[in-house]
Design an enzyme around this catalytic site. Structure first.
Site, PDB file in Angstrom:
ATOM      1  N   ARG A 115     -33.610 -29.891  -3.387  1.00  0.00           N
ATOM      2  CA  ARG A 115     -33.802 -28.650  -2.642  1.00  0.00           C
ATOM      3  C   ARG A 115     -35.225 -28.134  -2.725  1.00  0.00           C
ATOM      4  O   ARG A 115     -35.805 -27.722  -1.722  1.00  0.00           O
ATOM      5  CB  ARG A 115     -32.812 -27.598  -3.165  1.00  0.00           C
ATOM      6  CG  ARG A 115     -31.408 -27.959  -2.767  1.00  0.00           C
ATOM      7  CD  ARG A 115     -30.386 -26.973  -3.255  1.00  0.00           C
ATOM      8  NE  ARG A 115     -29.115 -27.252  -2.581  1.00  0.00           N
ATOM      9  CZ  ARG A 115     -28.002 -26.585  -2.787  1.00  0.00           C
ATOM     10  NH1 ARG A 115     -27.978 -25.584  -3.644  1.00  0.00           N
ATOM     11  NH2 ARG A 115     -26.913 -26.887  -2.129  1.00  0.00           N
ATOM     12  N   ASP A 116     -35.784 -28.137  -3.929  1.00  0.00           N
ATOM     13  CA  ASP A 116     -37.144 -27.598  -4.054  1.00  0.00           C
ATOM     14  C   ASP A 116     -38.150 -28.459  -3.289  1.00  0.00           C
ATOM     15  O   ASP A 116     -39.066 -27.951  -2.652  1.00  0.00           O
ATOM     16  CB  ASP A 116     -37.544 -27.421  -5.536  1.00  0.00           C
ATOM     17  CG  ASP A 116     -37.338 -28.668  -6.386  1.00  0.00           C
ATOM     18  OD1 ASP A 116     -36.713 -29.633  -5.901  1.00  0.00           O
ATOM     19  OD2 ASP A 116     -37.802 -28.680  -7.546  1.00  0.00           O
TER      20      ASP A 116
END
Lengths: 573, 116
Positions: free
Chosen positions: A287-288
């Protein structure tokens, strides 16, 4: 003034709170379960659409150690391993318990619970309820379970303003019944805070209306410590355009789990690889990483028209789309979206909070008698939560918080001290008097203030931060806390008074926003969900957790070593 | 591009109700809930409406009447020609669009009545 007694008071009735209530009642406690919204309807749980990670090990290729290894890898060195270990170890038990309660986990052809692959996981282990129905199914199942559990009384529409502390110990709470403004005091031998979530603080969010950071602010004022507050998580591919209603904006996540899909920039080119991340239509970038790449593409002028990226399923045959998502395809058609013809636009969206209240393995906070559960807890997910870990966190920590709170309550007498509740009651009275004296006609000042906070948090404390933006945000937040909140006009009336509710919500939100901005300013590095434009590298110097406490009215920060366990070093097959 | 849509809202308490009209900045596909949230943020923060999840049709709390039909504010679309929103007619009015829709067994009053 009405007063209620309970062995265990549970604040917040999503999956964590409901699990805590069930576990505490099963341990013999008399439980009061309260929620600002409707029990089992508000909060984050009902918004969950798909994945629940648990090492059920149905094919002999998984185990909690392996799930834990994936969790630690995603957490970028900051997971409290005592908590993350508990999460991974106990998740399978809770998943099977929910199965016995007939939640309806999707099955494989051999009748076993179906586990799918998700980003950051080394094996397929994410269970779900079709179609995009995990959260609603969990919420409904637990609502029924709670209502059939002897010893749980439920109050919907009750907003807890403050936890009452006497001689350093949590002894209950002061709350207001939103629909008629009735103030009530509650004495409890133990209190479980399960009203986590703060994504409403950011303009683009996938929050419910009541996720404005109450849990953290109320716990902080009660004397608890907060951990890792600089780490709200941004979900990279929240729906952006065209306008879509009737569905949660994180809905593309399950689509990618099942169908892959291609993430493209404004020129219709794949771009994640340019940042050294691997995706290749298989949804493997974390996600990051994905959020970072989308923001950078937009800065380079290669964003989609609405300021995000394209997500395309045009290469997926219609029959396959329909098999995977059935009725959801019709709902998309009602919104004018035909995935066989057009890509949609997606962009990062505030989604979850890794940080939260500091607890030990029994979910006990630094304040005797006060426990925390679910998203309200900080530490288990480090700097970046592995997808699918939020719902098991709610189950596992909820069950534990309820069980240990009940055990604590069993050995104690009920204590109530009116004087300890006096400051909270005085503030409620003061705001009520201000509201009743108001009546200067329709105004949107408090609404505008809320809007300003959300804009500012998104722009200055969101995905990309630096010293200047964080300092400016902190300055304005402190000004709002001391000036604007003291003068903002409120309107009279005790029936569902939105301006009064907004005032107390905003008070919590601003305090929590200040915690996030301060913690982000102090962490002079980039790691996981925390990305500093002025400190772009990860610095081993910051392999530490940041703890915030309240000293008077000032928030003070301190650093503590990361909690490591022995098992995290073991070899995993 | 700056189109507006008229939204008429039936407001007030059981003692006194009145109609109020708002000009909503219109964008294609927006929901009635979007419009009500816009009013709350930018025109009149006293407007009361019950909702929890936002436009996800998950919490099922935002039942209101739109143009005479009971529906969810989050899935009903705002029309450019204008709409009318009223509270549920079969429930006791609390304020504005908020009616007494909390489950009867889990209100403060019922718990207080049942407490020892």
């Amino acid at each position: 003034m009405p007063h209620l007694d309970a062995d265990v008071l549970v604040i917040g009735a999503g999956a964590a709170g409901m699990y805590a209530a069930i576990a505490a009642a099963n341990a013999g406690a008399d439980v009061l379960l309260v929620d600002k919204s409707i029990v089992g309807r508000g909060g984050a749980t009902i918004m969950a659409q798909m994945t629940v990670a648990a090492a059920l090990n149905q094919d002999g290729d998984d185990g909690w150690l392996k799930h834990h290894r994936d969790t630690l890898k995603a957490g970028r060195g900051l997971c409290n391993e005592e908590l993350s270990e508990i999460l991974c170890k106990e998740a399978p038990d809770r998943i099977r318990e929910l199965d016995a309660w007939k939640v309806g986990w999707a099955r494989r052809e051999d009748g076993k619970i179906n586990g799918v692959m998700a980003p950051g996981h080394s094996v397929p282990r994410c269970v779900y309820v079709d179609f995009l129905n995990t959260g609603p199914a969990v919420a409904r199942t637990m609502r029924v379970k709670v209502s059939r559990t002897k010893g749980v009384r439920r109050v919907s529409g009750l907003s807890v303003r403050e936890i009452v502390v006497h001689e350093g110990r949590a002894i209950g709470a002061v709350a207001v019944n939103v629909d008629d403004g009735q103030v009530v005091t509650i004495a409890a031998k133990a209190v479980v805070m399960a009203a986590g979530g703060l994504t409403k603080l950011f303009r683009r969010n996938s929050a419910s209306a009541n996720m404005g950071g109450d849990a953290y602010a109320i716990a902080l004022r009660a004397g608890a410590s907060l951990l890792d507050m600089e780490f709200p998580q941004f979900f990279p591919i929240g729906h952006l355009a065209p306008r879509l209603v009737g569905m949660d904006p994180i809905m593309w996540d399950p689509f990618r789990y099942k169908l892959g899909g291609r993430l493209l920039n404004g020129n219709m080119d794949e771009f994640l690889e340019n940042y050294g991340f691997s995706d290749g239509g298989k949804y493997t970038a974390t996600r990051d990483e994905t959020a970072y790449a989308i923001v950078r593409e937009n800065e380079a002028g290669r964003g989609s028209p609405a300021g995000g990226a394209y997500l395309s399923f045009t290469h997926v045959p219609e029959a396959e789309l329909r098999r995977a998502f059935g009725p959801v395809i019709d709902l998309l058609a009602e919104n004018g979206i035909d995935l066989t013809q057009n890509a949609v636009e997606v962009a990062p969206i505030a989604h979850y909070h890794m940080g939260g209240i500091r607890v030990d393995g029994e979910m006990a906070t630094d304040v005797p008698g006060l426990y925390a559960a679910g998203e309200a807890v900080g530490g288990a997910n480090g700097a970046n939560r592995l997808s699918g870990n939020a719902i098991p966190e709610a189950f596992v920590f909820g069950e534990r918080a309820g069980r240990f709170a009940a055990a604590m309550a069993a050995g104690r007498a009920l204590v109530w001290e009116e004087a300890a509740a006096a400051p909270a009651l005085a503030l409620i009275g003061e705001i009520d008097a201000r509201a009743e004296a108001g009546g200067t006609g329709p105004t949107a000042t408090i609404g505008e203030l809320w809007f300003e906070v959300q804009e500012m948090m998104w722009e200055k404390v969101g995905l990309m931060r630096d010293e200047a933006s964080l300092t400016a945000a902190l300055e304005r937040l402190r000004e709002i806390r001391t000036n604007d909140l003291a003068t903002v006009p409120l309107s009279p009336g005790h029936a569902h008074n939105t301006t009064v509710e907004d005032w107390f919500d905003l008070r919590n939100a601003v305090e929590v926003a200040e915690c996030i901005a301060l913690a982000a300013l102090n962490r002079r590095e980039s790691r996981g969900a925390h990305q500093r434009l002025d400190y772009t590298a990860t610095d081993p110097e910051f392999d530490r957790n940041q703890v915030l406490r309240l000293s008077g009215t000032e928030i003070v920060a301190d650093w503590v070593p990361v909690v490591h366990t022995d098992t995290s070093l073991e070899e995993v097959a | 591009m700056s189109a507006t849509a008229k939204l008429s809202v039936k407001r007030g308490t059981p003692e006194h109700t009145y109609d109020e009209e708002f000009d909503i900045p219109y964008s294609e596909g927006m929901s009635i809930l979007d419009a009500l949230m816009w009013i709350h943020a930018h025109a009149d923060s006293t407007l009361a409406v019950r909702y929890s999840c936002i436009n996800a049709n998950a919490c099922k709390e935002c039942s209101v009447m739109v143009n005479g039909k009971v529906t969810y504010a989050c899935t009903a679309r705002l029309s450019r020609e204008g709409d009318r929103v009223e509270p549920l007619p079969t429930k006791t009015l609390v304020r504005d669009l908020v009616t007494d829709t909390l489950p009867a067994k889990e209100t403060l009053a019922s718990v207080l009545a049942g407490s020892r």
